[in-house]
Design a protein around this motif. Structure first.
Motif, PDB file in Angstrom:
ATOM      1  N   ALA A 124      50.654  44.807  74.675  1.00 64.24           N
ATOM      2  CA  ALA A 124      51.376  43.922  75.596  1.00 64.24           C
ATOM      3  C   ALA A 124      52.600  44.609  76.151  1.00 64.24           C
ATOM      4  O   ALA A 124      52.936  44.472  77.333  1.00 64.24           O
ATOM      5  CB  ALA A 124      51.771  42.636  74.862  1.00 64.24           C
ATOM      6  N   GLN A 125      53.311  45.386  75.294  1.00 64.97           N
ATOM      7  CA  GLN A 125      54.498  46.089  75.763  1.00 64.97           C
ATOM      8  C   GLN A 125      54.127  47.228  76.705  1.00 64.97           C
ATOM      9  O   GLN A 125      54.842  47.499  77.664  1.00 64.97           O
ATOM     10  CB  GLN A 125      55.291  46.599  74.558  1.00 64.97           C
ATOM     11  CG  GLN A 125      55.941  45.464  73.771  1.00 64.97           C
ATOM     12  CD  GLN A 125      56.574  45.932  72.484  1.00 64.97           C
ATOM     13  OE1 GLN A 125      56.992  47.073  72.383  1.00 64.97           O
ATOM     14  NE2 GLN A 125      56.640  45.072  71.483  1.00 64.97           N
ATOM     15  N   ASP A 126      52.997  47.898  76.416  1.00 62.90           N
ATOM     16  CA  ASP A 126      52.553  48.972  77.306  1.00 62.90           C
ATOM     17  C   ASP A 126      52.223  48.418  78.683  1.00 62.90           C
ATOM     18  O   ASP A 126      52.400  49.083  79.696  1.00 62.90           O
ATOM     19  CB  ASP A 126      51.318  49.678  76.720  1.00 62.90           C
ATOM     20  CG  ASP A 126      51.679  50.520  75.502  1.00 62.90           C
ATOM     21  OD1 ASP A 126      52.881  50.808  75.329  1.00 62.90           O
ATOM     22  OD2 ASP A 126      50.765  50.871  74.736  1.00 62.90           O
ATOM     23  N   ALA A 127      51.699  47.172  78.706  1.00 64.85           N
ATOM     24  CA  ALA A 127      51.310  46.564  79.981  1.00 64.85           C
ATOM     25  C   ALA A 127      52.492  45.956  80.717  1.00 64.85           C
ATOM     26  O   ALA A 127      52.341  45.496  81.845  1.00 64.85           O
ATOM     27  CB  ALA A 127      50.256  45.488  79.729  1.00 64.85           C
ATOM     28  N   TYR A 128      53.658  45.913  80.081  1.00 68.15           N
ATOM     29  CA  TYR A 128      54.838  45.289  80.692  1.00 68.15           C
ATOM     30  C   TYR A 128      55.303  46.096  81.896  1.00 68.15           C
ATOM     31  O   TYR A 128      55.376  47.318  81.833  1.00 68.15           O
ATOM     32  CB  TYR A 128      55.969  45.221  79.672  1.00 68.15           C
ATOM     33  CG  TYR A 128      57.286  44.758  80.265  1.00 68.15           C
ATOM     34  CD1 TYR A 128      57.577  43.418  80.384  1.00 68.15           C
ATOM     35  CD2 TYR A 128      58.231  45.691  80.724  1.00 68.15           C
ATOM     36  CE1 TYR A 128      58.783  43.002  80.924  1.00 68.15           C
ATOM     37  CE2 TYR A 128      59.427  45.275  81.263  1.00 68.15           C
ATOM     38  CZ  TYR A 128      59.698  43.933  81.364  1.00 68.15           C
ATOM     39  OH  TYR A 128      60.890  43.523  81.917  1.00 68.15           O
ATOM     40  N   PRO A 129      55.635  45.400  82.997  1.00 69.94           N
ATOM     41  CA  PRO A 129      55.484  43.968  83.224  1.00 69.94           C
ATOM     42  C   PRO A 129      54.160  43.662  83.921  1.00 69.94           C
ATOM     43  O   PRO A 129      53.691  44.461  84.729  1.00 69.94           O
ATOM     44  CB  PRO A 129      56.662  43.648  84.141  1.00 69.94           C
ATOM     45  CG  PRO A 129      56.823  44.899  84.958  1.00 69.94           C
ATOM     46  CD  PRO A 129      56.423  46.046  84.067  1.00 69.94           C
ATOM     47  N   ASN A 130      53.603  42.521  83.643  1.00 73.50           N
ATOM     48  CA  ASN A 130      52.373  42.112  84.326  1.00 73.50           C
ATOM     49  C   ASN A 130      52.532  40.798  85.071  1.00 73.50           C
ATOM     50  O   ASN A 130      51.561  40.160  85.455  1.00 73.50           O
ATOM     51  CB  ASN A 130      51.200  42.027  83.339  1.00 73.50           C
ATOM     52  CG  ASN A 130      51.499  41.120  82.158  1.00 73.50           C
ATOM     53  OD1 ASN A 130      52.349  40.226  82.271  1.00 73.50           O
ATOM     54  ND2 ASN A 130      50.828  41.336  81.044  1.00 73.50           N
ATOM     55  N   ARG A 131      53.789  40.398  85.271  1.00 78.27           N
ATOM     56  CA  ARG A 131      54.104  39.212  86.074  1.00 78.27           C
ATOM     57  C   ARG A 131      55.547  39.333  86.564  1.00 78.27           C
ATOM     58  O   ARG A 131      56.277  40.241  86.151  1.00 78.27           O
ATOM     59  CB  ARG A 131      53.890  37.931  85.273  1.00 78.27           C
ATOM     60  CG  ARG A 131      54.654  37.847  83.958  1.00 78.27           C
ATOM     61  CD  ARG A 131      54.223  36.614  83.194  1.00 78.27           C
ATOM     62  NE  ARG A 131      54.726  36.550  81.842  1.00 78.27           N
ATOM     63  CZ  ARG A 131      55.883  36.017  81.473  1.00 78.27           C
ATOM     64  NH1 ARG A 131      56.701  35.512  82.425  1.00 78.27           N
ATOM     65  NH2 ARG A 131      56.270  35.985  80.220  1.00 78.27           N
ATOM     66  N   PRO A 132      55.990  38.432  87.456  1.00 79.22           N
ATOM     67  CA  PRO A 132      57.337  38.546  88.027  1.00 79.22           C
ATOM     68  C   PRO A 132      58.434  38.465  86.963  1.00 79.22           C
ATOM     69  O   PRO A 132      58.301  37.797  85.937  1.00 79.22           O
ATOM     70  CB  PRO A 132      57.413  37.353  88.986  1.00 79.22           C
ATOM     71  CG  PRO A 132      56.001  37.084  89.357  1.00 79.22           C
ATOM     72  CD  PRO A 132      55.196  37.379  88.122  1.00 79.22           C
TER      73      PRO A 132
END
Length: 336
Positions: A37-45
């Protein structure tokens, strides 16, 4: 009976071992999911709370910086202006937000001072974590009084004149007030009188007319009056001269390095925001602040980019809180 007991113990050991493996597996899975989840940050505004009105210097700096951050992250970064109560309302909102990296807070010098200015705040400083100092801005010391054309002139007028010298600010406990007090004490201007106003506009009117002796304020705000000859610039408060006022000496040049002061802006996040996200944001801000286009826009308001690490910003805030907190306590200022 003996063999039956042995079998039972074996079954229990196997069950315990199986449970332990399951627990390890679950912990590893949760850790991997968190890391993913942290690697994918950010995935929204991302929402950035600015606890000041739209259109002011803090808001302008925040919007310029966050526009560049949005480009780098590939996600919208939305400014949410929440002014009120000397930045306390917006700060509380951010402090209570989910610590997931999707709510950030822009702060200025008032944040470091509020712990000393208020006996009770609706948040604790421990509820927020520093990410990066974004900018620093030199101030300028100005006067309209006749015969005051150098810092020494001003100091002599306040130390030896027939009446106390006066200085203006936008209010009790403001950055200009605290710096004016530090300046008067450091230069032995006996009895320098603080004249608080409801805002910078009213203070500037009386400053230009000569009704009040001197004031510290942003170069961008005082520049037009200086260029028109309505105010004399005696010193800038940064370590070096300002490119916008190259003929005006710095306080360091004039023998007062202890008074070097900047207006500043930085970014915080709710405490318990994952360290990996804090580091990622700090790294991104460091890159943003190196951008040539942004540096040019900031230079137009005599503002320098910084882009510090979380640890550097934490030390900076602590130093600001210590220096100004000492003055606040000596003057016994309380705003609640």
């Amino acid at each position: 009976m003996h063999r039956s007991a042995q079998r039972a113990r074996s079954v229990l050991r196997l069950a315990a071992r199986h449970s332990l493996y399951l627990a390890f597996g679950l912990a590893a899975a949760l850790a991997a999911a968190g890391a993913s989840a942290q690697d994918a940050y950010p995935n929204r505004p991302i929402r950035v709370v600015v606890p000041y009105p739209a259109g002011g210097n803090t808001d302008i700096i925040a919007r310029d910086v966050m526009k560049e951050l949005s480009r780098r992250l590939g996600q919208p970064v939305v400014i949410d202006n929440k002014p009120g109560a000397n930045s306390i309302l917006g700060t509380e909102l951010a402090a209570k937000a989910a610590p997931d990296g999707y709510t950030l807070l822009v702060v200025i010098g008032a944040y470091a001072n509020n712990d000393s200015l208020y006996r009770q705040l609706p948040y604790k400083s421990s509820e927020l974590v520093p990410i990066s100092q974004l900018t620093r801005t030199s101030l300028v010391l100005v006067t309209a009084r006749p015969g005051l054309r150098t810092l020494d002139d001003l100091v002599r007028s306040g130390a030896q004149g027939p009446s106390p010298q006066s200085f203006a600010s936008s209010g009790v406990g403001s950055a200009a007030h605290l710096l004016g007090e530090r300046f008067a004490r450091s230069t032995a201007m006996k009895g320098a009188m603080h004249v608080p106003y409801k805002g910078t506009a009213d203070a500037t009117t009386d400053l230009v007319s000569g009704r009040v002796g001197f004031m510290f304020d942003a170069i961008s705000a005082m520049g037009p009056h200086i260029r028109q000859g309505r105010l004399a610039a005696l010193a800038v408060t940064g370590q070096d001269r300002s490119p916008l006022l190259p003929e005006v000496p710095s306080l360091t040049e004039l023998g007062h390095p202890e008074l070097v002061t900047y207006a500043w802006a930085g970014v915080l996040a709710p405490a318990r925001t994952p360290p990996a996200i804090v580091r990622k944001l700090a790294d991104e801000f460091a890159q943003v602040m190196k951008g040539d286009e942004l540096r040019t826009r900031l230079a137009a308001i005599s503002t320098e980019p910084v882009g510090s690490t979380p640890a550097e910003f934490a030390r900076f805030i602590a130093q600001e809180a210590r220096v100004n907190g000492d003055v606040i306590r000596q003057l016994n200022i309380s705003l609640d």
